[in-house]
Design a protein around this motif. Structure first.
Motif, PDB file in Angstrom:
ATOM      1  N   ASP A 185     -46.964 -10.306   6.143  1.00 34.56           N
ATOM      2  CA  ASP A 185     -46.476  -9.644   7.346  1.00 34.56           C
ATOM      3  C   ASP A 185     -46.907 -10.358   8.626  1.00 34.56           C
ATOM      4  O   ASP A 185     -46.167 -10.386   9.607  1.00 34.56           O
ATOM      5  CB  ASP A 185     -46.924  -8.197   7.404  1.00 34.56           C
ATOM      6  CG  ASP A 185     -46.254  -7.329   6.349  1.00 34.56           C
ATOM      7  OD1 ASP A 185     -45.304  -7.805   5.695  1.00 34.56           O
ATOM      8  OD2 ASP A 185     -46.678  -6.170   6.195  1.00 34.56           O
ATOM      9  N   HIS A 186     -48.077 -10.940   8.624  1.00 35.36           N
ATOM     10  CA  HIS A 186     -48.581 -11.626   9.818  1.00 35.36           C
ATOM     11  C   HIS A 186     -47.734 -12.850  10.189  1.00 35.36           C
ATOM     12  O   HIS A 186     -47.765 -13.300  11.321  1.00 35.36           O
ATOM     13  CB  HIS A 186     -50.034 -12.056   9.611  1.00 35.36           C
ATOM     14  CG  HIS A 186     -50.190 -13.126   8.574  1.00 35.36           C
ATOM     15  ND1 HIS A 186     -50.099 -12.865   7.214  1.00 35.36           N
ATOM     16  CD2 HIS A 186     -50.392 -14.458   8.708  1.00 35.36           C
ATOM     17  CE1 HIS A 186     -50.253 -14.014   6.559  1.00 35.36           C
ATOM     18  NE2 HIS A 186     -50.441 -14.985   7.425  1.00 35.36           N
TER      19      HIS A 186
ATOM     20  N   GLY B   1     -44.569 -12.956  10.545  1.00 36.91           N
ATOM     21  CA  GLY B   1     -43.435 -12.557  11.382  1.00 36.91           C
ATOM     22  C   GLY B   1     -43.813 -12.202  12.805  1.00 36.91           C
ATOM     23  O   GLY B   1     -42.967 -11.866  13.607  1.00 36.91           O
ATOM     24  N   THR B   2     -45.079 -12.290  13.141  1.00 31.22           N
ATOM     25  CA  THR B   2     -45.511 -11.949  14.495  1.00 31.22           C
ATOM     26  C   THR B   2     -45.642 -13.199  15.337  1.00 31.22           C
ATOM     27  O   THR B   2     -45.999 -14.269  14.861  1.00 31.22           O
ATOM     28  CB  THR B   2     -46.876 -11.211  14.466  1.00 31.22           C
ATOM     29  OG1 THR B   2     -47.845 -12.053  13.847  1.00 31.22           O
ATOM     30  CG2 THR B   2     -46.761  -9.908  13.699  1.00 31.22           C
ATOM     31  N   ALA B   3     -45.331 -13.033  16.609  1.00 35.66           N
ATOM     32  CA  ALA B   3     -45.408 -14.181  17.536  1.00 35.66           C
ATOM     33  C   ALA B   3     -46.705 -14.198  18.289  1.00 35.66           C
ATOM     34  O   ALA B   3     -47.383 -13.275  18.442  1.00 35.66           O
ATOM     35  CB  ALA B   3     -44.242 -14.129  18.514  1.00 35.66           C
TER      36      ALA B   3
END
Length: 66
Positions: free
Chosen positions: A61-62, A64-66
């Motif tokens: 999941d990490h 997909g974070t900007a």
């Protein structure tokens, strides 16, 4: 390459961003995305299984974070 070699993911909707999978044999799996069908990723069943399990468990999941 014959078009009937590829199967569209049942999770892909109609339109863009569809994932296609093809098994050349018991040891080689190919993946491509509908927007760039000439780009093909090749893997093996064990590695693909590990990737799917990691994604389902949220361990990616990490990414997909900007």
């Amino acid at each position: 390459m014959r078009t009937d070699d590829w199967r569209k993911s049942s999770y892909s909707s109609e339109g863009n961003a569809c994932l296609y999978v093809s098994a050349l044999d018991n040891a080689t799996i190919r993946l491509r995305e509908s927007d760039e069908p000439e780009t093909i990723l090749t893997t093996n069943p064990g590695t693909l299984r590990d990737l799917i399990r990691s994604a389902k468990a949220g361990r990616l999941d990490h990414l997909g974070t900007a």
